[in-house]
Write a protein that holds these residues in place. Sequence first.
Motif, PDB file in Angstrom:
ATOM      1  N   THR A 272       0.861  -1.183   0.000  1.00 38.56           N
ATOM      2  CA  THR A 272       0.000   0.000   0.000  1.00 38.56           C
ATOM      3  C   THR A 272       0.891   1.226   0.000  1.00 38.56           C
ATOM      4  O   THR A 272       1.669   1.440   0.934  1.00 38.56           O
ATOM      5  CB  THR A 272      -0.928   0.022   1.225  1.00 38.56           C
ATOM      6  OG1 THR A 272      -1.786  -1.118   1.184  1.00 38.56           O
ATOM      7  CG2 THR A 272      -1.780   1.283   1.230  1.00 38.56           C
ATOM      8  N   ILE A 273       0.820   2.002  -1.062  1.00 39.72           N
ATOM      9  CA  ILE A 273       1.657   3.196  -1.210  1.00 39.72           C
ATOM     10  C   ILE A 273       1.036   4.354  -0.442  1.00 39.72           C
ATOM     11  O   ILE A 273      -0.140   4.682  -0.635  1.00 39.72           O
ATOM     12  CB  ILE A 273       1.803   3.570  -2.697  1.00 39.72           C
ATOM     13  CG1 ILE A 273       2.548   2.461  -3.450  1.00 39.72           C
ATOM     14  CG2 ILE A 273       2.535   4.894  -2.850  1.00 39.72           C
ATOM     15  CD1 ILE A 273       2.575   2.667  -4.958  1.00 39.72           C
ATOM     16  N   LYS A 274       1.834   4.974   0.417  1.00 41.52           N
ATOM     17  CA  LYS A 274       1.353   6.108   1.202  1.00 41.52           C
ATOM     18  C   LYS A 274       1.545   7.406   0.414  1.00 41.52           C
ATOM     19  O   LYS A 274       2.667   7.795   0.108  1.00 41.52           O
ATOM     20  CB  LYS A 274       2.112   6.210   2.528  1.00 41.52           C
ATOM     21  CG  LYS A 274       1.604   7.324   3.447  1.00 41.52           C
ATOM     22  CD  LYS A 274       2.577   7.622   4.582  1.00 41.52           C
ATOM     23  CE  LYS A 274       2.744   6.454   5.519  1.00 41.52           C
ATOM     24  NZ  LYS A 274       3.623   6.819   6.666  1.00 41.52           N
ATOM     25  N   ILE A 275       0.424   8.068   0.092  1.00 43.52           N
ATOM     26  CA  ILE A 275       0.467   9.336  -0.635  1.00 43.52           C
ATOM     27  C   ILE A 275       0.360  10.481   0.362  1.00 43.52           C
ATOM     28  O   ILE A 275      -0.593  10.576   1.124  1.00 43.52           O
ATOM     29  CB  ILE A 275      -0.689   9.430  -1.642  1.00 43.52           C
ATOM     30  CG1 ILE A 275      -0.546   8.350  -2.730  1.00 43.52           C
ATOM     31  CG2 ILE A 275      -0.738  10.818  -2.285  1.00 43.52           C
ATOM     32  CD1 ILE A 275      -1.698   8.322  -3.711  1.00 43.52           C
ATOM     33  N   SER A 276       1.353  11.360   0.335  1.00 46.87           N
ATOM     34  CA  SER A 276       1.312  12.574   1.153  1.00 46.87           C
ATOM     35  C   SER A 276       0.703  13.682   0.300  1.00 46.87           C
ATOM     36  O   SER A 276       1.164  13.943  -0.813  1.00 46.87           O
ATOM     37  CB  SER A 276       2.726  12.970   1.588  1.00 46.87           C
ATOM     38  OG  SER A 276       2.730  14.242   2.206  1.00 46.87           O
ATOM     39  N   THR A 277      -0.331  14.319   0.809  1.00 48.39           N
ATOM     40  CA  THR A 277      -0.977  15.361   0.019  1.00 48.39           C
ATOM     41  C   THR A 277      -1.215  16.621   0.834  1.00 48.39           C
ATOM     42  O   THR A 277      -1.181  16.598   2.070  1.00 48.39           O
ATOM     43  CB  THR A 277      -2.308  14.846  -0.580  1.00 48.39           C
ATOM     44  OG1 THR A 277      -2.739  15.738  -1.614  1.00 48.39           O
ATOM     45  CG2 THR A 277      -3.390  14.735   0.485  1.00 48.39           C
ATOM     46  N   TRP A 278      -1.432  17.708   0.141  1.00 47.45           N
ATOM     47  CA  TRP A 278      -1.751  18.982   0.779  1.00 47.45           C
ATOM     48  C   TRP A 278      -2.872  19.619  -0.034  1.00 47.45           C
ATOM     49  O   TRP A 278      -3.287  19.117  -1.052  1.00 47.45           O
ATOM     50  CB  TRP A 278      -0.522  19.896   0.855  1.00 47.45           C
ATOM     51  CG  TRP A 278       0.222  20.050  -0.421  1.00 47.45           C
ATOM     52  CD1 TRP A 278       1.136  19.191  -0.966  1.00 47.45           C
ATOM     53  CD2 TRP A 278       0.149  21.160  -1.336  1.00 47.45           C
ATOM     54  NE1 TRP A 278       1.619  19.672  -2.155  1.00 47.45           N
ATOM     55  CE2 TRP A 278       1.038  20.879  -2.404  1.00 47.45           C
ATOM     56  CE3 TRP A 278      -0.574  22.348  -1.358  1.00 47.45           C
ATOM     57  CZ2 TRP A 278       1.222  21.748  -3.483  1.00 47.45           C
ATOM     58  CZ3 TRP A 278      -0.394  23.220  -2.421  1.00 47.45           C
ATOM     59  CH2 TRP A 278       0.503  22.912  -3.461  1.00 47.45           C
ATOM     60  N   GLY A 279      -3.356  20.735   0.422  1.00 50.12           N
ATOM     61  CA  GLY A 279      -4.565  21.287  -0.165  1.00 50.12           C
ATOM     62  C   GLY A 279      -5.761  20.649   0.516  1.00 50.12           C
ATOM     63  O   GLY A 279      -5.641  19.618   1.178  1.00 50.12           O
ATOM     64  N   SER A 280      -6.911  21.260   0.358  1.00 49.59           N
ATOM     65  CA  SER A 280      -8.100  20.767   1.042  1.00 49.59           C
ATOM     66  C   SER A 280      -8.588  19.469   0.408  1.00 49.59           C
ATOM     67  O   SER A 280      -8.264  19.158  -0.738  1.00 49.59           O
ATOM     68  CB  SER A 280      -9.223  21.808   0.964  1.00 49.59           C
ATOM     69  OG  SER A 280      -9.752  21.848  -0.351  1.00 49.59           O
ATOM     70  N   PRO A 281      -9.398  18.691   1.142  1.00 49.87           N
ATOM     71  CA  PRO A 281      -9.969  17.469   0.565  1.00 49.87           C
ATOM     72  C   PRO A 281     -10.801  17.740  -0.686  1.00 49.87           C
ATOM     73  O   PRO A 281     -10.995  16.846  -1.504  1.00 49.87           O
ATOM     74  CB  PRO A 281     -10.841  16.929   1.707  1.00 49.87           C
ATOM     75  CG  PRO A 281     -10.212  17.465   2.950  1.00 49.87           C
ATOM     76  CD  PRO A 281      -9.716  18.832   2.570  1.00 49.87           C
ATOM     77  N   ASN A 282     -11.284  18.992  -0.840  1.00 49.27           N
ATOM     78  CA  ASN A 282     -12.091  19.348  -2.009  1.00 49.27           C
ATOM     79  C   ASN A 282     -11.255  19.724  -3.224  1.00 49.27           C
ATOM     80  O   ASN A 282     -11.806  19.947  -4.303  1.00 49.27           O
ATOM     81  CB  ASN A 282     -13.017  20.515  -1.672  1.00 49.27           C
ATOM     82  CG  ASN A 282     -14.131  20.113  -0.725  1.00 49.27           C
ATOM     83  OD1 ASN A 282     -14.629  18.994  -0.804  1.00 49.27           O
ATOM     84  ND2 ASN A 282     -14.513  21.002   0.167  1.00 49.27           N
ATOM     85  N   HIS A 283      -9.938  19.799  -3.055  1.00 51.69           N
ATOM     86  CA  HIS A 283      -9.083  20.150  -4.194  1.00 51.69           C
ATOM     87  C   HIS A 283      -9.113  19.018  -5.215  1.00 51.69           C
ATOM     88  O   HIS A 283      -9.189  17.842  -4.867  1.00 51.69           O
ATOM     89  CB  HIS A 283      -7.652  20.410  -3.725  1.00 51.69           C
ATOM     90  CG  HIS A 283      -6.807  21.112  -4.746  1.00 51.69           C
ATOM     91  ND1 HIS A 283      -6.311  20.473  -5.867  1.00 51.69           N
ATOM     92  CD2 HIS A 283      -6.382  22.399  -4.824  1.00 51.69           C
ATOM     93  CE1 HIS A 283      -5.614  21.338  -6.587  1.00 51.69           C
ATOM     94  NE2 HIS A 283      -5.652  22.515  -5.976  1.00 51.69           N
TER      95      HIS A 283
END
Length: 341
Positions: free
Chosen positions: A29-40
Amino acid sequence: MRVTKIASMTTAALLMFSTYAVQAAPEKTIKISTWGSPNHGINKVVWPTWGEWVEEATEGRVTVKVEYDLAPPQTQIDVVTDGIGEVTWIYHGHKAGRFKLTQLPEIPTFSDYASSELISQAYWRTYEAYLKKGREHRGVEVLALSVNGPGQLITKGPVSSLDDIKGKKLRVGGGVISDIAKDMKVTPVFTPTTKVYESISQGVVDGTYLPYESLASFRLAEVADNTTVYPGGIFRGSFAIVMNRDTLSGLSKADQEAIRSVSGEKLSRLFGKMWDDMDNVGYEAGIANGHTFTPATPEMIADLKKSTEPLVNKWYKSAKQRKIDGEAAYNYFYKELEQGL
């Protein structure tokens, strides 16, 4: 006898289910690091779609998991390099001293002739043919490249000439827009996109340079009243999706190739189309909030064109420093754009 037969059937069924469960469980399972709101759009569209592609291409052996707020936007590439996250999206302007070749698609054209999807396709092809040799993404695997929609001037009040913003504090994110902001004689304030809403609402800045999509994804239509619209935008922001190389090499060769098959140009186009679609959402959000879209005057366009002309030669010099044929790469990029139209 009947009880024994039923028991045997039950045991066989349980064994079959157990075997299926083992086969169905992902190996990674690849862990994706993200930023910005969940609605982006990156979080609503790109990650879920790419995740489906990866799972299908690897026959369920590899899946993805999105995690928020592992680190600020400007340190995302370090998060992946260090293995805290395994995939992320980065804005190259956050590391302006490191990324110079990526400024090629950021240079304004003052023309509306191409979508972000097509520019992202041309960008990826140019990267593969030329820019990759500059090794600016050392330490990570580049899975996709993209540019956001036309960056415009978003302010609290209307702008009828460049004199209206001279000396004003405007948020910039790095990259080509930093040079352009200097030519516009504003006071640049460097802050992450995630802090722009707060900066405008509290009066820390008078506006920002961002595309329409930010009016919705970062809710700027709530705190800014006007967007000054330049044909093709004042700039385009350059982005990449990158992966930890150890994570990729730790997969089987078949799964490595499977992931690459659903990344590259295919993922770059998805990334670009997301920006196009989000710009439409942002424009509608602006209209709904009473936001005004003011076309830049011919004088404003002419002044900005003149001040941005040196950016091409500056990019050529950066390319030469990285042992890239800048003129060939530049011409290749625009040839790919023309062919894609």
